[in-house]
Design a protein around this motif. Structure first.
Motif, PDB file in Angstrom:
ATOM      1  N   ILE A   1       0.813  -1.234   0.094  1.00  0.00           N
ATOM      2  CA  ILE A   1      -0.091  -0.009   0.043  1.00  0.00           C
ATOM      3  C   ILE A   1       0.840   1.326  -0.227  1.00  0.00           C
ATOM      4  O   ILE A   1       1.729   1.544   0.863  1.00  0.00           O
ATOM      5  CB  ILE A   1      -0.939   0.008   1.199  1.00  0.00           C
ATOM      6  CG1 ILE A   1      -1.991  -1.217   1.138  1.00  0.00           C
ATOM      7  CG2 ILE A   1      -1.828   1.424   1.351  1.00  0.00           C
ATOM      8  CD1 ILE A   1      -2.732  -1.271   2.390  1.00  0.00           C
ATOM      9  N   THR A   2       0.550   2.138  -0.957  1.00  0.00           N
ATOM     10  CA  THR A   2       1.068   3.437  -1.208  1.00  0.00           C
ATOM     11  C   THR A   2       0.283   4.575  -1.124  1.00  0.00           C
ATOM     12  O   THR A   2      -0.735   4.094  -0.869  1.00  0.00           O
ATOM     13  CB  THR A   2       2.088   3.756  -2.171  1.00  0.00           C
ATOM     14  OG1 THR A   2       1.318   3.545  -3.430  1.00  0.00           O
ATOM     15  CG2 THR A   2       3.171   2.424  -2.317  1.00  0.00           C
ATOM     16  N   ASP A   3       0.523   5.671  -1.157  1.00  0.00           N
ATOM     17  CA  ASP A   3      -0.628   6.717  -1.265  1.00  0.00           C
ATOM     18  C   ASP A   3      -1.371   6.645  -2.425  1.00  0.00           C
ATOM     19  O   ASP A   3      -2.281   7.457  -2.438  1.00  0.00           O
ATOM     20  CB  ASP A   3       0.310   8.219  -1.140  1.00  0.00           C
ATOM     21  CG  ASP A   3       0.972   8.436   0.248  1.00  0.00           C
ATOM     22  OD1 ASP A   3       0.773   7.550   1.181  1.00  0.00           O
ATOM     23  OD2 ASP A   3       1.510   9.476   0.329  1.00  0.00           O
ATOM     24  N   ARG A   4      -0.979   6.042  -3.351  1.00  0.00           N
ATOM     25  CA  ARG A   4      -1.675   6.164  -4.808  1.00  0.00           C
ATOM     26  C   ARG A   4      -2.069   4.717  -5.260  1.00  0.00           C
ATOM     27  O   ARG A   4      -3.091   4.683  -6.088  1.00  0.00           O
ATOM     28  CB  ARG A   4      -0.715   6.478  -5.759  1.00  0.00           C
ATOM     29  CG  ARG A   4       0.077   7.983  -5.660  1.00  0.00           C
ATOM     30  CD  ARG A   4       0.828   8.371  -6.561  1.00  0.00           C
ATOM     31  NE  ARG A   4       1.696   9.789  -6.551  1.00  0.00           N
ATOM     32  CZ  ARG A   4       1.049  10.844  -6.988  1.00  0.00           C
ATOM     33  NH1 ARG A   4       0.032  10.700  -7.853  1.00  0.00           N
ATOM     34  NH2 ARG A   4       1.719  12.029  -6.581  1.00  0.00           N
ATOM     35  N   LYS A   5      -1.513   3.577  -4.793  1.00  0.00           N
ATOM     36  CA  LYS A   5      -2.094   2.276  -5.297  1.00  0.00           C
ATOM     37  C   LYS A   5      -1.980   1.295  -4.118  1.00  0.00           C
ATOM     38  O   LYS A   5      -1.521   1.377  -3.073  1.00  0.00           O
ATOM     39  CB  LYS A   5      -1.037   1.775  -6.164  1.00  0.00           C
ATOM     40  CG  LYS A   5      -0.923   2.696  -7.422  1.00  0.00           C
ATOM     41  CD  LYS A   5      -0.018   2.170  -8.312  1.00  0.00           C
ATOM     42  CE  LYS A   5       0.071   2.968  -9.510  1.00  0.00           C
ATOM     43  NZ  LYS A   5       1.098   2.762 -10.701  1.00  0.00           N
ATOM     44  N   ILE A   6      -3.002   0.309  -4.307  1.00  0.00           N
ATOM     45  CA  ILE A   6      -3.073  -0.991  -3.534  1.00  0.00           C
ATOM     46  C   ILE A   6      -2.821  -2.079  -4.485  1.00  0.00           C
ATOM     47  O   ILE A   6      -3.243  -2.124  -5.679  1.00  0.00           O
ATOM     48  CB  ILE A   6      -4.438  -1.137  -2.924  1.00  0.00           C
ATOM     49  CG1 ILE A   6      -4.929  -0.233  -1.942  1.00  0.00           C
ATOM     50  CG2 ILE A   6      -4.421  -2.623  -2.317  1.00  0.00           C
ATOM     51  CD1 ILE A   6      -6.258  -0.459  -1.374  1.00  0.00           C
ATOM     52  N   LYS A   7      -1.665  -2.832  -4.266  1.00  0.00           N
ATOM     53  CA  LYS A   7      -1.153  -3.956  -4.956  1.00  0.00           C
ATOM     54  C   LYS A   7      -1.294  -5.170  -4.012  1.00  0.00           C
ATOM     55  O   LYS A   7      -0.708  -5.156  -3.291  1.00  0.00           O
ATOM     56  CB  LYS A   7       0.152  -3.910  -5.477  1.00  0.00           C
ATOM     57  CG  LYS A   7       0.405  -2.414  -6.081  1.00  0.00           C
ATOM     58  CD  LYS A   7       1.878  -2.290  -6.324  1.00  0.00           C
ATOM     59  CE  LYS A   7       2.335  -0.695  -6.979  1.00  0.00           C
ATOM     60  NZ  LYS A   7       3.426  -0.353  -7.024  1.00  0.00           N
ATOM     61  N   LEU A   8      -2.376  -6.328  -4.459  1.00  0.00           N
ATOM     62  CA  LEU A   8      -2.592  -7.334  -4.131  1.00  0.00           C
ATOM     63  C   LEU A   8      -1.932  -8.559  -4.568  1.00  0.00           C
ATOM     64  O   LEU A   8      -2.214  -8.732  -5.814  1.00  0.00           O
ATOM     65  CB  LEU A   8      -3.845  -7.587  -3.745  1.00  0.00           C
ATOM     66  CG  LEU A   8      -4.386  -8.768  -2.671  1.00  0.00           C
ATOM     67  CD1 LEU A   8      -5.556  -8.396  -1.956  1.00  0.00           C
ATOM     68  CD2 LEU A   8      -4.525  -9.933  -3.629  1.00  0.00           C
ATOM     69  N   VAL A   9      -1.185  -9.474  -4.064  1.00  0.00           N
ATOM     70  CA  VAL A   9      -0.548 -10.734  -4.642  1.00  0.00           C
ATOM     71  C   VAL A   9      -1.251 -11.933  -3.565  1.00  0.00           C
ATOM     72  O   VAL A   9      -1.173 -11.864  -2.405  1.00  0.00           O
ATOM     73  CB  VAL A   9       1.062 -10.696  -4.470  1.00  0.00           C
ATOM     74  CG1 VAL A   9       1.417 -12.031  -4.818  1.00  0.00           C
ATOM     75  CG2 VAL A   9       1.499  -9.688  -5.667  1.00  0.00           C
ATOM     76  N   ARG A  10      -1.618 -12.895  -4.159  1.00  0.00           N
ATOM     77  CA  ARG A  10      -1.810 -14.293  -3.716  1.00  0.00           C
ATOM     78  C   ARG A  10      -0.923 -15.144  -3.907  1.00  0.00           C
ATOM     79  O   ARG A  10      -0.941 -15.643  -5.196  1.00  0.00           O
ATOM     80  CB  ARG A  10      -3.416 -14.427  -3.866  1.00  0.00           C
ATOM     81  CG  ARG A  10      -3.882 -15.906  -3.287  1.00  0.00           C
ATOM     82  CD  ARG A  10      -5.476 -15.897  -3.465  1.00  0.00           C
ATOM     83  NE  ARG A  10      -5.536 -16.407  -4.718  1.00  0.00           N
ATOM     84  CZ  ARG A  10      -5.710 -17.651  -5.239  1.00  0.00           C
ATOM     85  NH1 ARG A  10      -5.603 -18.642  -4.452  1.00  0.00           N
ATOM     86  NH2 ARG A  10      -6.031 -17.819  -6.763  1.00  0.00           N
ATOM     87  N   GLY A  11      -0.204 -15.568  -3.001  1.00  0.00           N
ATOM     88  CA  GLY A  11       0.890 -16.514  -3.251  1.00  0.00           C
ATOM     89  C   GLY A  11       1.117 -17.366  -2.068  1.00  0.00           C
ATOM     90  O   GLY A  11       0.882 -17.261  -1.027  1.00  0.00           O
ATOM     91  N   VAL A  12       2.295 -18.265  -2.332  1.00  0.00           N
ATOM     92  CA  VAL A  12       2.765 -19.170  -1.248  1.00  0.00           C
ATOM     93  C   VAL A  12       4.305 -19.501  -1.758  1.00  0.00           C
ATOM     94  O   VAL A  12       4.659 -19.533  -2.755  1.00  0.00           O
ATOM     95  CB  VAL A  12       1.956 -20.643  -1.341  1.00  0.00           C
ATOM     96  CG1 VAL A  12       2.235 -21.340  -2.727  1.00  0.00           C
ATOM     97  CG2 VAL A  12       2.384 -21.523  -0.448  1.00  0.00           C
ATOM     98  N   HIS A  13       4.994 -19.725  -0.465  1.00  0.00           N
ATOM     99  CA  HIS A  13       6.315 -19.817  -0.512  1.00  0.00           C
ATOM    100  C   HIS A  13       6.604 -21.473  -0.246  1.00  0.00           C
ATOM    101  O   HIS A  13       6.172 -21.958   0.655  1.00  0.00           O
ATOM    102  CB  HIS A  13       7.021 -19.234   0.672  1.00  0.00           C
ATOM    103  CG  HIS A  13       8.536 -19.245   0.587  1.00  0.00           C
ATOM    104  ND1 HIS A  13       9.273 -18.875   1.757  1.00  0.00           N
ATOM    105  CD2 HIS A  13       9.423 -19.639  -0.432  1.00  0.00           C
ATOM    106  CE1 HIS A  13      10.499 -18.992   1.435  1.00  0.00           C
ATOM    107  NE2 HIS A  13      10.545 -19.678   0.125  1.00  0.00           N
ATOM    108  N   ALA A  14       6.781 -22.053  -1.427  1.00  0.00           N
ATOM    109  CA  ALA A  14       7.101 -23.367  -1.349  1.00  0.00           C
ATOM    110  C   ALA A  14       8.496 -24.048  -1.747  1.00  0.00           C
ATOM    111  O   ALA A  14       8.815 -23.578  -2.882  1.00  0.00           O
ATOM    112  CB  ALA A  14       6.158 -24.149  -2.367  1.00  0.00           C
ATOM    113  N   GLY A  15       9.210 -24.613  -0.489  1.00  0.00           N
ATOM    114  CA  GLY A  15      10.641 -24.692  -1.023  1.00  0.00           C
ATOM    115  C   GLY A  15      11.420 -23.685  -1.180  1.00  0.00           C
ATOM    116  O   GLY A  15      11.194 -22.804  -0.055  1.00  0.00           O
ATOM    117  N   ASN A  16      12.162 -23.280  -2.487  1.00  0.00           N
ATOM    118  CA  ASN A  16      12.901 -22.064  -2.247  1.00  0.00           C
ATOM    119  C   ASN A  16      12.120 -21.193  -3.245  1.00  0.00           C
ATOM    120  O   ASN A  16      12.785 -20.332  -4.062  1.00  0.00           O
ATOM    121  CB  ASN A  16      14.168 -22.309  -2.737  1.00  0.00           C
ATOM    122  CG  ASN A  16      14.616 -23.001  -4.057  1.00  0.00           C
ATOM    123  OD1 ASN A  16      13.250 -23.610  -4.540  1.00  0.00           O
ATOM    124  ND2 ASN A  16      15.743 -23.117  -4.592  1.00  0.00           N
TER     125      ASN A  16
END
Length: 546
Positions: free
Chosen positions: A6-21
């Motif tokens: 979140i910044t003053d101008r934008k919302i950026k959303l990521v749906r992700g997962v950390h698997a292994g490396n």
């Protein structure tokens, strides 16, 4: 896991997962924010920001409830420091206390830090190198309220430079490109991070504003050049610094060609941060826009990276009395270790100060410094001369009064001959336009006559010259000329004016412009006398009589 930047101008959303490396990005989306909803990182309109986030979640059909947020603000203070090493680097309370004392901030700031390495002082005392941040706790509290409003479980609040660092240090062979400067580009700020030996060693945040660059369309490019120039000078001044191998941009990089051309004089290779092999995207995204959010998904080294603002002491205290008591108990358990760390710190600082005194004394006597001091002395002498000039020029305020102040006063002088001209020539005459710049006056007249109005301008100018005088009997106006005389028969102008031959005593419309200068000293009310002595004799005054 939902990772949100979140910044003053934008919302950026990521749906992700950390698997292994690897990081698997399953979905991503972005929303523009109306200015004012977030101000310098602070959530100022929780319901509206929550509505934007909810819209993304519902549109994408997201069901995850755990979230991480990355934040940015100029209120966050960054500092690189070296501290005495406590008996256990897991003693976060002791380290936070030393950081707080070093940065000189109050308990209202949330302390986060990364341990960037270890060192020894001259007496072989163990030290740790710290990259620390101090973030106002109320800034963090705003995000806690936001995610409570949405119904998401907020697991971490990270400062964005720490989030992207998780990405950088996990990219294979990235360390070979260091020392490297990573720059986040935004329409409202720049964030510059310096990396060496596969770790962040310095970070700076710069607010930018188009008004600082005359609202030029390329203000971001100019801001990058200016701040990068200062950053490179700083990097060169660091003890043991190495030349930059690369500059890398991410964020709003649509004008990358302009950016790279603008900074080509620094002779450092420039690239855009690209998606590494360790990040697998299952949706089409602009990777550089989502780098902070993706980086935040990586698991951190909990012994070295204390970057989750929710885990800091101030965050625990802000949750209420229970959190406060838990923090207090933790502080009591760690009291002995804290005292030991401070004792070591005092000894280390004392030894360091003794060495610094000798070093500073040698620096003072150095020929180069003495030469610089001579330059300073010469410039102080020059400054004294300027000050004398300023004092002697005090009468400029009186000189300003010498000019005519009130345009309405001049306007009345201009209109004075009109009634006599109107009566003598049986015409209608009025001012159509008036402009005054310094002493120069331009007036456009428009009138109506029955017959040829050609003599009117000359008659008006004659009366203006002969009848309008200063208090001292001189002509109020000088250098009078008239131009642009035009006359039109009313039968041709009837469709533009409510004048017809049978319904008016006038049959001709005319217009002309008179240009003149106001005689200096004509403002009798404000400029009767003036001191022209610029050599300090304040007693002499001359009456202005022209």
């Amino acid at each position: 896991m939902l990772s949100i930047d979140i910044t003053d101008r934008k919302i950026k959303l990521v749906r992700g997962v950390h698997a292994g490396n690897k990081i698997r990005v399953q979905d991503a989306d972005m929303r523009e924010l109306t200015l004012g909803m977030v101000s310098n990182g602070y959530i100022t309109d929780v319901p509206m920001v929550a509505a934007e986030l909810n819209d993304i979640i519902k549109t994408k059909g997201i069901t995850e409830k755990d979230a991480i947020v990355s934040i940015t603000s100029s209120s966050i203070v960054y500092k690189e420091m070296t501290l005495p090493k406590p008996k256990s680097i897991k003693n976060t309370a002791a380290i936070e206390a030393m950081i707080q004392a070093n940065m000189g901030v109050s308990n209202e700031f949330n302390i986060s830090y990364t341990i960037a390495g270890e060192a020894e002082d001259e007496e072989k005392n163990k030290l740790i190198k710290i990259i620390a941040t101090a973030c106002p706790q109320r800034l963090v509290d705003g995000y806690v309220r936001l995610f409570s409003h949405i119904g998401l479980s907020l697991k971490a609040v990270n400062i964005s430079n720490n989030s992207v660092t998780r990405l950088i240090v996990n990219i294979p062979k990235m360390s070979e490109r260091m020392p490297m400067l990573l720059i986040q580009i935004d329409q409202g700020f720049l964030n510059m991070n310096l990396y060496e030996d596969n770790q962040i060693v310095f970070s700076r945040y710069f607010n930018i504003d188009p008004s600082d660059y005359d609202n030029a369309p390329d203000f971001v490019v100019r801001a990058v050049y200016d701040n990068l120039f200062r950053m490179i000078q700083f990097i060169k001044s660091r003890k043991g610094s190495k030349p930059l191998k690369e500059i890398m941009f991410y964020g709003d990089t649509g004008n990358f060609i302009e950016l790279s051309n603008a900074i080509s004089s620094f002779n450092v290779p420039v690239h855009v941060l690209a998606a590494p092999s360790t990040v697998i995207t299952m949706t089409e995204i602009d990777f550089t826009q989502y780098a902070n959010a993706i980086g935040a998904i990586y698991r951190r080294n909990k012994d070295l990276e204390h970057i989750n603002l929710l885990e800091a002491t101030s965050a625990k205290e802000s949750k209420g009395m229970n959190g406060y008591l838990m923090a207090l108990a933790g502080a009591c358990v760690g009291a002995a270790a804290l005292v030991g760390a401070i004792t070591i710190g005092i000894a280390a600082v004392d030894g360091s100060i003794r060495g610094q005194i000798t070093e500073v004394q040698n620096q003072i006597q150095a020929p180069a410094l003495q030469a610089d001091l001579k330059v300073v002395n010469d410039r102080e002498t020059m400054l004294s001369g300027f000050q004398t000039y300023i004092e002697n020029a005090g009468s400029t305020s009186t000189l300003f009064n010498y000019m005519p102040k009130v345009q309405s006063y001049v306007y009345d002088k201009i209109k004075a001959p009109m009634e006599e001209v109107k009566s003598e020539y049986n015409i209608d005459l009025d001012v159509y336009g008036f402009e005054m710049v310094d002493y120069t006056v331009s007036v456009t007249f428009m009138g109506q006559s029955n017959g040829d109005p050609t003599p009117i301008p000359a008659a008006y100018v004659e009366k203006l010259t002969n009848d309008i005088k200063t208090t001292y009997g001189d002509a109020y106006f000088q250098n009078i000329t008239y131009t642009g005389f035009e006359k039109v028969n009313t039968s041709l102008a009837a469709k533009y004016l409510d004048i017809v031959k049978d319904g008016s005593k006038y049959d001709t419309i005319f217009k002309y412009t008179v240009t003149m200068n106001v005689r200096p000293g004509s403002d009798e009310e404000n400029a009767n006398t003036i001191s022209l002595d610029l050599n300090g004799d304040q007693g002499a005054a001359e009456e202005v009589t022209e």
